[in-house]
Design a protein around this motif. Sequence first.
Motif, mmCIF file in Angstrom:
data_model
loop_
_atom_site.group_PDB
_atom_site.id
_atom_site.type_symbol
_atom_site.label_atom_id
_atom_site.label_comp_id
_atom_site.label_asym_id
_atom_site.label_seq_id
_atom_site.Cartn_x
_atom_site.Cartn_y
_atom_site.Cartn_z
ATOM 1 N N ILE A 188 -4.876 3.429 4.808
ATOM 2 C CA ILE A 188 -4.778 1.994 5.058
ATOM 3 C C ILE A 188 -3.277 1.810 5.823
ATOM 4 C CG2 ILE A 188 -4.423 -0.221 4.009
ATOM 5 C CD1 ILE A 188 -6.725 0.639 2.142
ATOM 6 N N THR A 189 -2.244 2.422 4.866
ATOM 7 C CA THR A 189 -0.872 2.288 5.272
ATOM 8 C C THR A 189 -0.584 2.654 6.842
ATOM 9 O OG1 THR A 189 -0.230 2.422 2.899
ATOM 10 C CG2 THR A 189 1.602 3.102 4.838
ATOM 11 N N LYS A 190 -1.121 3.926 7.164
ATOM 12 C CA LYS A 190 -1.056 4.311 8.613
ATOM 13 C C LYS A 190 -1.758 3.454 9.360
ATOM 14 C CE LYS A 190 -0.977 9.127 7.191
ATOM 15 N NZ LYS A 190 -1.848 10.511 7.221
ATOM 16 N N VAL A 191 -2.915 2.747 9.296
ATOM 17 C CA VAL A 191 -3.535 1.823 10.004
ATOM 18 C C VAL A 191 -2.644 0.585 10.275
ATOM 19 C CG1 VAL A 191 -5.697 0.300 10.446
ATOM 20 C CG2 VAL A 191 -5.787 2.910 9.588
ATOM 21 N N LEU A 192 -2.113 0.200 8.913
ATOM 22 C CA LEU A 192 -1.167 -1.194 8.978
ATOM 23 C C LEU A 192 -0.321 -0.913 9.881
ATOM 24 C CD1 LEU A 192 -1.408 -2.045 5.535
ATOM 25 C CD2 LEU A 192 -2.274 -3.450 7.162
ATOM 26 N N GLY A 193 0.334 0.454 9.882
ATOM 27 C CA GLY A 193 1.514 0.761 10.707
ATOM 28 C C GLY A 193 1.489 0.610 12.122
ATOM 29 N N VAL A 194 0.080 1.173 12.464
ATOM 30 C CA VAL A 194 0.207 1.327 13.955
ATOM 31 C C VAL A 194 -0.501 0.040 14.243
ATOM 32 C CG1 VAL A 194 -2.137 1.963 15.615
ATOM 33 C CG2 VAL A 194 -1.100 3.515 13.873
ATOM 34 N N ILE A 195 -0.980 -0.925 13.623
ATOM 35 C CA ILE A 195 -1.279 -2.470 14.074
ATOM 36 C C ILE A 195 0.025 -3.028 14.254
ATOM 37 C CG2 ILE A 195 -2.248 -4.443 13.242
ATOM 38 C CD1 ILE A 195 -4.540 -3.019 11.904
ATOM 39 N N ARG A 196 0.940 -2.787 13.323
ATOM 40 C CA ARG A 196 2.355 -3.464 13.284
ATOM 41 C C ARG A 196 3.067 -3.080 14.560
ATOM 42 N NH1 ARG A 196 7.345 -2.089 12.839
ATOM 43 N NH2 ARG A 196 9.028 -3.718 12.319
ATOM 44 N N LEU A 216 -12.505 -2.075 2.791
ATOM 45 C CA LEU A 216 -12.047 -0.673 3.062
ATOM 46 C C LEU A 216 -11.875 -0.191 1.636
ATOM 47 C CD1 LEU A 216 -9.267 -1.387 5.976
ATOM 48 C CD2 LEU A 216 -11.694 -0.971 6.107
ATOM 49 N N LYS A 217 -12.690 -0.543 0.921
ATOM 50 C CA LYS A 217 -12.903 -0.059 -0.641
ATOM 51 C C LYS A 217 -12.667 1.293 -0.800
ATOM 52 C CE LYS A 217 -17.339 -1.594 -1.472
ATOM 53 N NZ LYS A 217 -18.057 -2.749 -1.800
ATOM 54 N N LYS A 218 -13.369 1.844 -0.091
ATOM 55 C CA LYS A 218 -13.355 3.445 -0.056
ATOM 56 C C LYS A 218 -12.430 4.089 0.873
ATOM 57 C CE LYS A 218 -18.256 3.360 -1.056
ATOM 58 N NZ LYS A 218 -19.690 3.705 -0.710
ATOM 59 N N VAL A 219 -11.587 3.448 1.226
ATOM 60 C CA VAL A 219 -10.416 4.135 2.137
ATOM 61 C C VAL A 219 -9.161 4.326 1.212
ATOM 62 C CG1 VAL A 219 -9.045 3.831 4.224
ATOM 63 C CG2 VAL A 219 -11.334 3.014 4.115
ATOM 64 N N GLY A 220 -8.318 5.230 1.369
ATOM 65 C CA GLY A 220 -7.306 5.567 0.467
ATOM 66 C C GLY A 220 -5.992 4.778 0.880
ATOM 67 N N ASP A 221 -4.933 4.406 -0.077
ATOM 68 C CA ASP A 221 -4.133 3.789 0.166
ATOM 69 C C ASP A 221 -2.989 4.431 1.516
ATOM 70 O OD1 ASP A 221 -4.824 1.890 -1.606
ATOM 71 O OD2 ASP A 221 -3.029 2.440 -2.896
ATOM 72 N N GLU A 222 -2.890 5.673 1.397
ATOM 73 C CA GLU A 222 -2.042 6.151 2.566
ATOM 74 C C GLU A 222 -2.952 5.932 4.133
ATOM 75 O OE1 GLU A 222 -1.030 10.841 3.886
ATOM 76 O OE2 GLU A 222 -1.419 10.465 1.710
ATOM 77 N N TYR A 256 0.679 -1.387 -0.108
ATOM 78 C CA TYR A 256 0.091 -0.008 -0.107
ATOM 79 C C TYR A 256 0.892 1.238 -0.011
ATOM 80 C CZ TYR A 256 -4.275 -2.615 0.282
ATOM 81 O OH TYR A 256 -5.237 -3.647 0.030
ATOM 82 N N HIS A 257 1.961 1.179 0.468
ATOM 83 C CA HIS A 257 2.912 2.518 0.716
ATOM 84 C C HIS A 257 3.725 2.626 -0.535
ATOM 85 C CE1 HIS A 257 4.718 5.953 2.132
ATOM 86 N NE2 HIS A 257 5.950 5.515 2.155
ATOM 87 N N PHE A 258 4.481 1.468 -0.667
ATOM 88 C CA PHE A 258 5.750 1.314 -1.982
ATOM 89 C C PHE A 258 5.221 0.816 -3.112
ATOM 90 C CE2 PHE A 258 7.886 1.056 2.098
ATOM 91 C CZ PHE A 258 8.546 2.045 2.138
ATOM 92 N N LYS A 259 3.829 0.231 -3.084
ATOM 93 C CA LYS A 259 3.357 -0.482 -4.468
ATOM 94 C C LYS A 259 3.895 -1.725 -4.709
ATOM 95 C CE LYS A 259 0.459 3.212 -4.505
ATOM 96 N NZ LYS A 259 -0.621 3.270 -3.224
ATOM 97 N N ASP A 260 4.710 -2.210 -3.781
ATOM 98 C CA ASP A 260 5.288 -3.576 -4.247
ATOM 99 C C ASP A 260 4.431 -4.660 -4.319
ATOM 100 O OD1 ASP A 260 7.027 -5.629 -4.261
ATOM 101 O OD2 ASP A 260 8.192 -5.270 -2.416
ATOM 102 N N GLN A 261 4.436 -5.293 -5.268
ATOM 103 C CA GLN A 261 3.318 -6.362 -5.391
ATOM 104 C C GLN A 261 4.130 -7.951 -5.350
ATOM 105 O OE1 GLN A 261 0.219 -6.029 -5.982
ATOM 106 N NE2 GLN A 261 0.602 -3.846 -5.503
ATOM 107 N N LYS A 262 5.370 -7.905 -4.763
ATOM 108 C CA LYS A 262 6.021 -9.288 -4.690
ATOM 109 C C LYS A 262 5.856 -9.704 -3.396
ATOM 110 C CE LYS A 262 9.328 -8.092 -8.208
ATOM 111 N NZ LYS A 262 10.948 -7.903 -8.603
ATOM 112 N N THR A 263 5.532 -11.015 -3.358
ATOM 113 C CA THR A 263 5.588 -11.686 -1.926
ATOM 114 C C THR A 263 5.973 -13.244 -2.404
ATOM 115 O OG1 THR A 263 3.347 -12.521 -2.267
ATOM 116 C CG2 THR A 263 3.826 -10.532 -0.791
ATOM 117 N N ASN A 264 6.481 -13.332 -3.324
ATOM 118 C CA ASN A 264 6.966 -14.704 -3.743
ATOM 119 C C ASN A 264 8.311 -15.440 -3.153
ATOM 120 O OD1 ASN A 264 5.368 -13.968 -5.813
ATOM 121 N ND2 ASN A 264 7.211 -13.863 -7.520
#
Length: 120
Positions: free
Chosen positions: A78-86, A70-76, A41-49
């Motif tokens: 979402i990134t912040k929420v993911l960061g707090v959860i992490r 969260l389809k109506k929520v912006g990537d920025e 969501y932040h770096f637009k990295d699609q690799k998890t191989n």
Amino acid sequence: MDLQTYGNAIEGALCAYDMENDSTLSDNDAIRILELLIDKYHFKDQKTNDEREIVKNGVAFVDNAIDIDLKKVGDEEITKVLGVIRFVAKRRTKIGREYMSVIRQYVGMRVGSGMRVLQR
């Protein structure tokens, strides 16, 4: 309340994924899933191989819940929420599943869009 709802969607998906895997998701696996989603969501990295199956499949599982809930929520945001959860997960874990136990007890497992089940 919006941010709490966003966090509940993500953590509820982690709980559901854990249940789907017979409660074998370690805190470190959950943290790695969150980090890879931040990369997406932040770096637009699609690799998890290069990841283990439980992590790679977990990224896809939680990302699907994000796409739905969260389809109506912006990537920025979402990134912040993911960061707090992490951050919280890193702080709660000690040796294994402390973070997963906390979110299982207080957030619950996602069973559908906006729906979670608490376990006692």
